[in-house]
Design a protein around this motif. Structure first.
Motif, PDB file in Angstrom:
ATOM      1  N   ALA A 186       0.885   6.331  -6.897  1.00 51.77           N
ATOM      2  CA  ALA A 186      -0.277   7.226  -7.072  1.00 51.77           C
ATOM      3  C   ALA A 186       0.175   8.687  -7.162  1.00 51.77           C
ATOM      4  CB  ALA A 186      -1.262   7.039  -5.919  1.00 51.77           C
ATOM      5  N   ALA A 187       1.168   9.053  -6.355  1.00 53.40           N
ATOM      6  CA  ALA A 187       1.680  10.440  -6.406  1.00 53.40           C
ATOM      7  C   ALA A 187       2.273  10.722  -7.785  1.00 53.40           C
ATOM      8  CB  ALA A 187       2.711  10.648  -5.306  1.00 53.40           C
ATOM      9  N   MET A 222      -8.287   3.983  -5.668  1.00 52.34           N
ATOM     10  CA  MET A 222      -7.633   2.674  -5.481  1.00 52.34           C
ATOM     11  C   MET A 222      -8.732   1.619  -5.395  1.00 52.34           C
ATOM     12  SD  MET A 222      -5.022   1.927  -2.393  1.00 52.34           S
ATOM     13  CE  MET A 222      -5.395   0.631  -1.277  1.00 52.34           C
ATOM     14  N   LYS A 254      -8.322  13.110  -7.645  1.00 53.48           N
ATOM     15  CA  LYS A 254      -7.660  12.154  -6.759  1.00 53.48           C
ATOM     16  C   LYS A 254      -7.336  10.899  -7.570  1.00 53.48           C
ATOM     17  CE  LYS A 254      -9.529  13.640  -2.357  1.00 53.48           C
ATOM     18  NZ  LYS A 254     -10.292  13.363  -1.133  1.00 53.48           N
ATOM     19  N   LYS A 290       1.067   4.083  -2.800  1.00 55.59           N
ATOM     20  CA  LYS A 290       0.933   5.515  -2.482  1.00 55.59           C
ATOM     21  C   LYS A 290       1.921   6.341  -3.305  1.00 55.59           C
ATOM     22  CE  LYS A 290       2.263   8.537   1.327  1.00 55.59           C
ATOM     23  NZ  LYS A 290       2.416   8.693   2.771  1.00 55.59           N
ATOM     24  N   HIS A 291       3.156   5.878  -3.406  1.00 56.90           N
ATOM     25  CA  HIS A 291       4.169   6.621  -4.166  1.00 56.90           C
ATOM     26  C   HIS A 291       3.883   6.561  -5.671  1.00 56.90           C
ATOM     27  CE1 HIS A 291       6.275   7.466  -0.543  1.00 56.90           C
ATOM     28  NE2 HIS A 291       6.467   6.190  -0.269  1.00 56.90           N
ATOM     29  N   LEU A 309      -4.863   1.518  -9.669  1.00 56.10           N
ATOM     30  CA  LEU A 309      -4.756   2.950  -9.360  1.00 56.10           C
ATOM     31  C   LEU A 309      -5.305   3.709 -10.562  1.00 56.10           C
ATOM     32  CD1 LEU A 309      -1.177   3.116  -7.799  1.00 56.10           C
ATOM     33  CD2 LEU A 309      -3.368   3.145  -6.579  1.00 56.10           C
ATOM     34  N   VAL A 312       0.842  -1.207   0.000  1.00 55.15           N
ATOM     35  CA  VAL A 312       0.000   0.000   0.000  1.00 55.15           C
ATOM     36  C   VAL A 312       0.875   1.255   0.000  1.00 55.15           C
ATOM     37  CG1 VAL A 312      -1.745   1.291   1.283  1.00 55.15           C
ATOM     38  CG2 VAL A 312      -1.988  -1.170   1.000  1.00 55.15           C
ATOM     39  N   VAL A 313       1.979   1.202   0.744  1.00 57.17           N
ATOM     40  CA  VAL A 313       2.888   2.362   0.755  1.00 57.17           C
ATOM     41  C   VAL A 313       3.530   2.537  -0.629  1.00 57.17           C
ATOM     42  CG1 VAL A 313       5.007   3.311   1.750  1.00 57.17           C
ATOM     43  CG2 VAL A 313       3.278   2.271   3.237  1.00 57.17           C
TER      44      VAL A 313
END
Ligand code: 5GP
Length: 135
Positions: free
Chosen positions: A68-69, A82, A79, A65-66, A96, A61-62
């Protein structure tokens, strides 16, 4: 025998790579709902995402997150959504999806058909942003 996503992560089947780490791999969905629709997978082949070890799931998930950024920088959107389905491919993956409206997350929508060079350009934009973050 390794499944299709494990072969993609190993580079045995081509994909439009967006990001990678020692444990995870991100690549464009071949039938995107919107431009920038990306899949994140663990290199380890596990079917059901909630069968991953706690630590592996948290790290995935982390990592997502990166990614997604990087997607959000490459394809400005309200946004990045997910989603986890996993009904088609039995290798855990997170979708994503850059969203302008909630309708962008509707998996019943018709899929985009992007030419090979456009898919390559989409992945390159995401990859550049991911690598610029140094994650
Ligand atoms: P799910 O298992 O989450 O229901 O759906 C699997 C997703 O993987 C779909 O969105 C589909 O378009 C994508 N997909 C299936 N096979 C391939 C493939 O060989 N390469 C890529 N890049 N995406 C795939």
């Amino acid at each position: 025998m390794a499944g299709i996503f494990a072969k993609i992560a190993a580079g045995e089947i081509p994909s439009y790579k967006c990001a990678e780490s020692d444990k995870f791999y991100a690549f464009l969905d071949i039938n995107p709902l919107v431009k920038g629709h990306t899949l994140v997978i663990p290199r380890r082949e596990v079917d059901y995402i909630f069968d991953l070890d706690d630590d592996e799931l948290a790290e995935m998930v982390v990592f997502a997150k990166h990614v997604a950024a990087a997607i959000k920088k490459a394809f400005p959107c309200r946004k990045v959504g997910m989603a986890v389905l996993g009904l088609e491919v039995p290798h855990a993956h997170i979708h994503l999806i850059p969203m302008q409206t909630e309708k962008d997350m509707n998996f019943a929508n018709p899929k985009l058909k992007l030419a090979d060079d456009e898919m390559a350009a989409v992945a390159a934009r995401i990859r550049e942003n991911f690598e610029a973050e140094g994650k």
